[in-house]
Design a protein around this motif. Structure first.
Motif, PDB file in Angstrom:
ATOM      1  N   SER A  25      72.915  16.616  43.497  1.00  0.00           N
ATOM      2  CA  SER A  25      72.585  17.770  42.652  1.00  0.00           C
ATOM      3  C   SER A  25      72.507  19.045  43.491  1.00  0.00           C
ATOM      4  CB  SER A  25      71.269  17.528  41.911  1.00  0.00           C
ATOM      5  OG  SER A  25      71.380  16.361  41.106  1.00  0.00           O
ATOM      6  N   ILE A  38      68.845  19.879  38.495  1.00  0.00           N
ATOM      7  CA  ILE A  38      67.483  19.650  38.984  1.00  0.00           C
ATOM      8  C   ILE A  38      67.524  18.854  40.287  1.00  0.00           C
ATOM      9  CG2 ILE A  38      65.228  18.643  38.471  1.00  0.00           C
ATOM     10  CD1 ILE A  38      66.029  18.922  35.481  1.00  0.00           C
ATOM     11  N   THR A  46      68.390  12.470  38.918  1.00  0.00           N
ATOM     12  CA  THR A  46      69.479  12.533  37.952  1.00  0.00           C
ATOM     13  C   THR A  46      69.684  11.125  37.401  1.00  0.00           C
ATOM     14  OG1 THR A  46      70.477  14.229  39.329  1.00  0.00           O
ATOM     15  CG2 THR A  46      71.862  13.283  37.601  1.00  0.00           C
ATOM     16  N   ASP A  66      77.744  15.411  37.792  1.00  0.00           N
ATOM     17  CA  ASP A  66      76.617  14.925  38.589  1.00  0.00           C
ATOM     18  C   ASP A  66      76.280  13.520  38.095  1.00  0.00           C
ATOM     19  OD1 ASP A  66      74.543  14.882  40.353  1.00  0.00           O
ATOM     20  OD2 ASP A  66      73.330  16.420  39.356  1.00  0.00           O
TER      21      ASP A  66
HETATM   22 MG   LIG Z   1      70.433  14.390  41.332  1.00  0.00          MG
END
Ligand SMILES: [Mg+2]
Ligand SMILES: Nc1nc2c(ncn2[C@@H]2O[C@H](COP(=O)(O)OP(=O)(O)OP(=O)(O)O)[C@@H](O)[C@H]2O)c(=O)[nH]1
Length: 413
Positions: A25, A38, A46, A66
């Motif tokens: 991320s 985030i 994630t 992601d």
């Molecule tokens: Mg992540």
């Protein structure tokens, strides 16, 4: 081009993979220069694949994906890993994010193996390079094990990011910028019916390039192409044991074809597929609606990408002007250009009607659309205009939306 005007499926898809906490991320945030994803020190932040459409210079329009860590644990973890791996089927290029302070793990190596089997171009990203002293050693060791391009970055300190982008460009296959026609929308064994009128404008003894390209794309994706003339469409559909996924017709046969295609079968046109591949579909659709604003005395430019032998009832010089005049009831004048530019003094036009650009590449067509936007002149192409004039633009655009969301669901579910 505005950020969201390119449908997801025609962008380069960049998938980010790696163990939890490797910094996937964070790398997305660094590449995009935003804090959208985030980031936290908690492993497993994630959980589901996240698709982020982006315009990244100099890569162009792309989707960054992601994913959850490939070392997630428990039964939920396993589900997440599988979802992350599903993303592989949507990925044009994969980035494997590795924490430099930890180095390559079993999971990483087996993922590299998967990339190789699936022939997915990939770059290994040695992240958190700020945390190691012996950078050269770590890099050398990693290269030896991974046998693929490696880029050292620090996502938090934004170090090595330009170099990573360059590495992505170097690794992308040459045709990655060639946007897909329909292969990204269909599944193996889908039946696709192509309606090809053989009128006097059809060249002797062969099909035209767009028809060949669509056929090839269908075959390349393991689907089935059924080709028919408009007169035998009804019979063709009736004789199929399985409902076709999609009917694709030449724009000029739209009127008959829409009558003969049952409402529960998706219908689109070659031109709309090419508009999607070659241009900015949203902009061209706006251009179609703009004919409602035409006034007496307006000038319209009909621009073609190449010169071709014209028939008496040529689409560009004869049919298009006739149809627009009939539809609007206005006194309009038409100019015609063909070849490598759209011509001079474009400011004088209230509308540009462009050919399907079958002999132009995407960059060339996009440049023309940009030019029109810059001058605030609506621009539409033949296929989209004809669909609009026949009142079936929505019907021909819907399939793309439906197929795109179906595909997206297949990927994330
Ligand atoms: Mg992540
Ligand atoms: N020192 C340093 N820390 C980093 C770097 N990149 C990420 N981190 C830290 O590593 C931790 C994990 O980062 P994330 O980006 O959330 O990692 P992720 O791979 O997305 O993690 P999951 O979503 O949990 O799988 C965070 O505390 C980040 O601040 C870096 O380049 N250097």
């Amino acid at each position: 081009m505005s950020l969201n005007s390119t449908p997801q499926s025609v962008r380069v898809h960049i998938g980010l993979f790696g163990k939890r906490n490797a910094g996937k991320s964070s790398v997305i945030n660094a590449i995009t220069n935003q804090d959208a994803a985030i980031v936290s020190e908690v492993a497993g932040t994630t959980t589901d694949p996240v698709f982020r459409p982006m315009e990244i210079l100099p890569i162009g329009p792309c989707v960054l994906i992601d994913t959850a860590g490939l070392d997630d644990v428990g039964s939920l973890g396993e589900l997440r890993i599988n979802k992350s791996l599903d993303v592989l089927s949507k990925t044009d290029i994969a980035l494997l994010i590795v924490d430099s302070s930890i180095g390559l793990s079993e999971e990483d190596l087996s993922l590299i193996e998967k990339f190789k089997v699936k022939k997915i171009p990939h770059v290994l990203v040695l992240n958190k390079i700020d945390t190691v002293e012996n950078q050269a050693e770590v890099l050398g060791e990693t290269k030896k094990l991974a046998k693929c391009p490696v880029a050292c970055v620090s996502a938090t300190n934004k170090i090595g990011i330009e170099n990573l982008k360059q590495e992505i460009i170097n690794t992308l296959p040459e045709d990655a910028g060639d946007f897909k026609l329909l292969g990204d929308l269909i599944n193996a064994e889908d039946i696709i019916v192509l309606v090809i009128p053989i009128d006097k404008a059809a060249p002797k003894g062969r099909l035209i390039l767009p028809q060949q390209q669509v056929t090839r794309d269908i075959l390349d994706h393991g689907a089935i192409a059924v080709i028919t003339k408009e007169d035998s469409l009804k019979e063709t559909i009736a004789n199929l044991n399985k409902k076709p996924k999609l009917v694709i017709t030449d724009s000029q046969a739209f009127y008959k074809v829409k009558e003969d295609t049952p409402d529960d079968i998706l219908l689109t046109s070659f031109s709309i597929l090419f508009a999607r591949q070659k241009g900015d579909l949203n902009e061209l659709v706006k251009g179609a609606y703009a004919i409602n604003n035409l006034k007496d005395g307006d000038k319209i430019l009909v621009a073609e990408g190449c010169t071709h032998h014209r028939q008496d009832d040529d689409i560009g010089t004869f049919k298009i002007p006739k149809w627009i005049t009939e539809k609007t009831g206005k006194k309009l004048t038409f100019d015609f250009t063909s070849g490598i530019t759209m011509g001079k003094n474009l400011e004088q036009y209230a509308l540009i009607v462009h050919c399907g650009a079958c002999m132009m590449n995407r960059a060339a067509m996009m440049a023309r659309i940009e030019k029109a936007k810059e001058l605030n002149i609506p621009i539409v192409n033949y296929g989209i205009l004809i669909a609009y004039l026949n009142g079936i633009l929505d019907r021909t655009l819907d399939p793309l939306k439906i197929l795109e969301s179906e595909k997206l669901l297949q990927t994330v579910e």
